[in-house]
Design a protein around this motif. Structure first.
Motif, PDB file in Angstrom:
ATOM      1  N   ALA A  68      73.943  81.976  35.258  1.00 20.78           N
ATOM      2  CA  ALA A  68      73.728  80.696  34.568  1.00 20.78           C
ATOM      3  C   ALA A  68      74.961  80.228  33.796  1.00 20.78           C
ATOM      4  CB  ALA A  68      72.524  80.767  33.634  1.00 20.78           C
ATOM      5  N   GLU A  69      76.125  80.784  34.105  1.00 19.58           N
ATOM      6  CA  GLU A  69      77.362  80.313  33.506  1.00 19.58           C
ATOM      7  C   GLU A  69      78.362  79.989  34.603  1.00 19.58           C
ATOM      8  OE1 GLU A  69      77.133  83.097  29.478  1.00 19.58           O
ATOM      9  OE2 GLU A  69      78.990  82.956  30.630  1.00 19.58           O
ATOM     10  N   GLY A  70      79.405  79.259  34.244  1.00 24.78           N
ATOM     11  CA  GLY A  70      80.457  78.988  35.200  1.00 24.78           C
ATOM     12  C   GLY A  70      81.423  80.154  35.307  1.00 24.78           C
ATOM     13  N   PRO A  71      82.226  80.194  36.374  1.00 29.26           N
ATOM     14  CA  PRO A  71      83.242  81.243  36.498  1.00 29.26           C
ATOM     15  C   PRO A  71      84.254  81.150  35.354  1.00 29.26           C
ATOM     16  CG  PRO A  71      82.923  80.084  38.584  1.00 29.26           C
ATOM     17  CD  PRO A  71      82.215  79.295  37.539  1.00 29.26           C
TER      18      PRO A  71
ATOM     19  N   PHE B 176      85.945  76.123  34.172  1.00 31.03           N
ATOM     20  CA  PHE B 176      84.700  75.660  34.773  1.00 31.03           C
ATOM     21  C   PHE B 176      83.630  75.342  33.735  1.00 31.03           C
ATOM     22  CE2 PHE B 176      85.108  76.293  39.358  1.00 31.03           C
ATOM     23  CZ  PHE B 176      86.294  77.012  39.419  1.00 31.03           C
ATOM     24  N   GLY B 177      82.786  74.372  34.080  1.00 33.36           N
ATOM     25  CA  GLY B 177      81.556  74.154  33.339  1.00 33.36           C
ATOM     26  C   GLY B 177      80.501  75.155  33.779  1.00 33.36           C
ATOM     27  N   ASP B 178      79.325  75.075  33.154  1.00 38.36           N
ATOM     28  CA  ASP B 178      78.266  76.043  33.441  1.00 38.36           C
ATOM     29  C   ASP B 178      77.400  75.669  34.644  1.00 38.36           C
ATOM     30  OD1 ASP B 178      77.663  76.976  29.965  1.00 38.36           O
ATOM     31  OD2 ASP B 178      79.023  77.796  31.478  1.00 38.36           O
ATOM     32  N   GLY B 179      77.683  74.553  35.262  1.00 40.27           N
ATOM     33  CA  GLY B 179      77.013  74.224  36.513  1.00 40.27           C
ATOM     34  C   GLY B 179      75.776  73.362  36.357  1.00 40.27           C
ATOM     35  N   THR B 180      75.443  72.675  37.457  1.00 36.47           N
ATOM     36  CA  THR B 180      74.187  71.935  37.585  1.00 36.47           C
ATOM     37  C   THR B 180      73.470  72.496  38.801  1.00 36.47           C
ATOM     38  OG1 THR B 180      75.010  69.872  36.625  1.00 36.47           O
ATOM     39  CG2 THR B 180      73.109  69.716  38.098  1.00 36.47           C
ATOM     40  N   ARG B 181      72.263  73.011  38.568  1.00 35.34           N
ATOM     41  CA  ARG B 181      71.475  73.547  39.683  1.00 35.34           C
ATOM     42  C   ARG B 181      70.605  72.430  40.229  1.00 35.34           C
ATOM     43  NH1 ARG B 181      70.383  78.631  41.283  1.00 35.34           N
ATOM     44  NH2 ARG B 181      71.408  79.439  39.417  1.00 35.34           N
ATOM     45  N   LEU B 182      70.838  72.036  41.471  1.00 32.59           N
ATOM     46  CA  LEU B 182      70.168  70.895  42.090  1.00 32.59           C
ATOM     47  C   LEU B 182      69.324  71.345  43.265  1.00 32.59           C
ATOM     48  CD1 LEU B 182      69.873  67.798  42.225  1.00 32.59           C
ATOM     49  CD2 LEU B 182      71.882  67.772  43.717  1.00 32.59           C
ATOM     50  N   SER B 183      68.048  70.958  43.244  1.00 33.73           N
ATOM     51  CA  SER B 183      67.143  71.242  44.363  1.00 33.73           C
ATOM     52  C   SER B 183      66.666  69.933  44.945  1.00 33.73           C
ATOM     53  CB  SER B 183      65.942  72.056  43.892  1.00 33.73           C
ATOM     54  OG  SER B 183      66.340  73.338  43.468  1.00 33.73           O
TER      55      SER B 183
ATOM     56  N   VAL C 199      79.434  88.923  38.527  1.00 36.96           N
ATOM     57  CA  VAL C 199      79.966  88.651  39.868  1.00 36.96           C
ATOM     58  C   VAL C 199      81.450  88.339  39.732  1.00 36.96           C
ATOM     59  CG1 VAL C 199      79.848  87.202  41.920  1.00 36.96           C
ATOM     60  CG2 VAL C 199      77.749  87.752  40.667  1.00 36.96           C
ATOM     61  N   TYR C 200      82.262  88.977  40.558  1.00 37.71           N
ATOM     62  CA  TYR C 200      83.706  88.781  40.528  1.00 37.71           C
ATOM     63  C   TYR C 200      84.149  88.046  41.791  1.00 37.71           C
ATOM     64  CZ  TYR C 200      83.883  91.797  36.501  1.00 37.71           C
ATOM     65  OH  TYR C 200      83.702  92.322  35.243  1.00 37.71           O
ATOM     66  N   PHE C 201      84.839  86.939  41.584  1.00 36.54           N
ATOM     67  CA  PHE C 201      85.340  86.143  42.701  1.00 36.54           C
ATOM     68  C   PHE C 201      86.852  86.277  42.793  1.00 36.54           C
ATOM     69  CE2 PHE C 201      81.635  83.874  44.067  1.00 36.54           C
ATOM     70  CZ  PHE C 201      80.845  83.719  42.941  1.00 36.54           C
ATOM     71  N   CYS C 202      87.306  86.508  43.986  1.00 36.88           N
ATOM     72  CA  CYS C 202      88.717  86.440  44.303  1.00 36.88           C
ATOM     73  C   CYS C 202      89.004  85.023  44.802  1.00 36.88           C
ATOM     74  CB  CYS C 202      89.014  87.471  45.397  1.00 36.88           C
ATOM     75  SG  CYS C 202      90.648  87.401  46.112  1.00 36.88           S
TER      76      CYS C 202
END
Lengths: 114, 110
Positions: B41-44, A105-112, B87-90
């Motif tokens: 603020a990071e991805g899984p 996964f990437g670190d995400g984009t937070r969109l509002s 946070v832990y995701f299954c």
């Protein structure tokens, strides 16, 4: 060692505006995915791609479009932003869809959307 | 209807003790299960997985147990460390897509 890179990290849109969330990976993975995560919820699949030129819908595709012109890039487009699209968006990639193959996964984009 | 359920939103454990995170699923066709860890603020990040033909998989401090008859899996972390707070995701493998639970927030205090 970039892995999966998403831009921008944050964005505020007005209702009705459009934007493209960028995603690129440098691992030469064939499979790429877009997920959204709403507060207190798990990740839900929006679209995925099994290779350049091939895309398919996931669980929640409405309001989004994707394209895959290269192995590396998988942009997600919002055409008419709506408040229900306020979320954190994650892009992921994997070498294959073989069972148990982990997605990166990437670190995400937070969109509002206001 | 949720196919993958993590019924405990949070768990607090002391450093050095065991953390047990639970996950239930409803679809007997799932044949692979994965655990992901996520910092703010990071991805899984992928942690560990298990095939449905196994009942245990171990990787260092992390062990995942699968009970197919009960449609239940658990992640054991021994010993727990403050850096495990996340946070832990299954997630369950249902074809191309991963089906995620809502996550459990683990807090490990020193």
């Amino acid at each position: 060692n970039a892995g999966v890179t998403q831009t921008p990290k944050f964005r505020i849109l007005k209702i009705g505006q459009s934007m493209t969330l960028q995603c690129t990976q440098d691992m030469n993975h064939n499979y790429m995915y877009w997920y959204r995560q709403d507060p207190g919820m798990g990740l839900k699949l929006i679209y995925y791609s099994v290779g350049a030129g091939i895309t398919d819908k996931g669980e929640v595709p409405n309001g989004y479009n994707v394209s895959r012109s290269t192995t590396e890039d998988f942009p997600l487009r919002l055409e008419l932003a709506a408040p229900s699209q306020t979320s954190v968006y994650f892009c992921a990639s994997s070498y294959s869809s073989e069972r148990g193959q982990p997605q990166h996964f990437g670190d995400g984009t937070r969109l509002s959307i206001l | 209807d949720q196919q993958v359920k993590q019924n405990s939103p949070s768990l607090s454990v002391q450093e050095g003790r065991i953390s047990i995170l639970n996950c239930d699923y409803t679809n007997s066709m799932f044949d692979y299960f994965l655990w992901y860890k996520k910092y703010p603020a990071e991805g899984p990040t992928f942690l560990i997985s298990i095939s449905s033909i196994k009942d245990k998989n171990e990787d260092g401090r992390f062990t995942v147990f699968l009970n197919k008859s009960a449609k239940h899996l658990s992640l054991h972390i021994v010993p727990s460390q403050p850096g495990d707070s996340a946070v832990y995701f299954c997630a369950a493998s249902g074809g191309t897509a991963l089906i995620f639970g809502k996550g459990t927030t683990l807090s490990v205090s020193s």
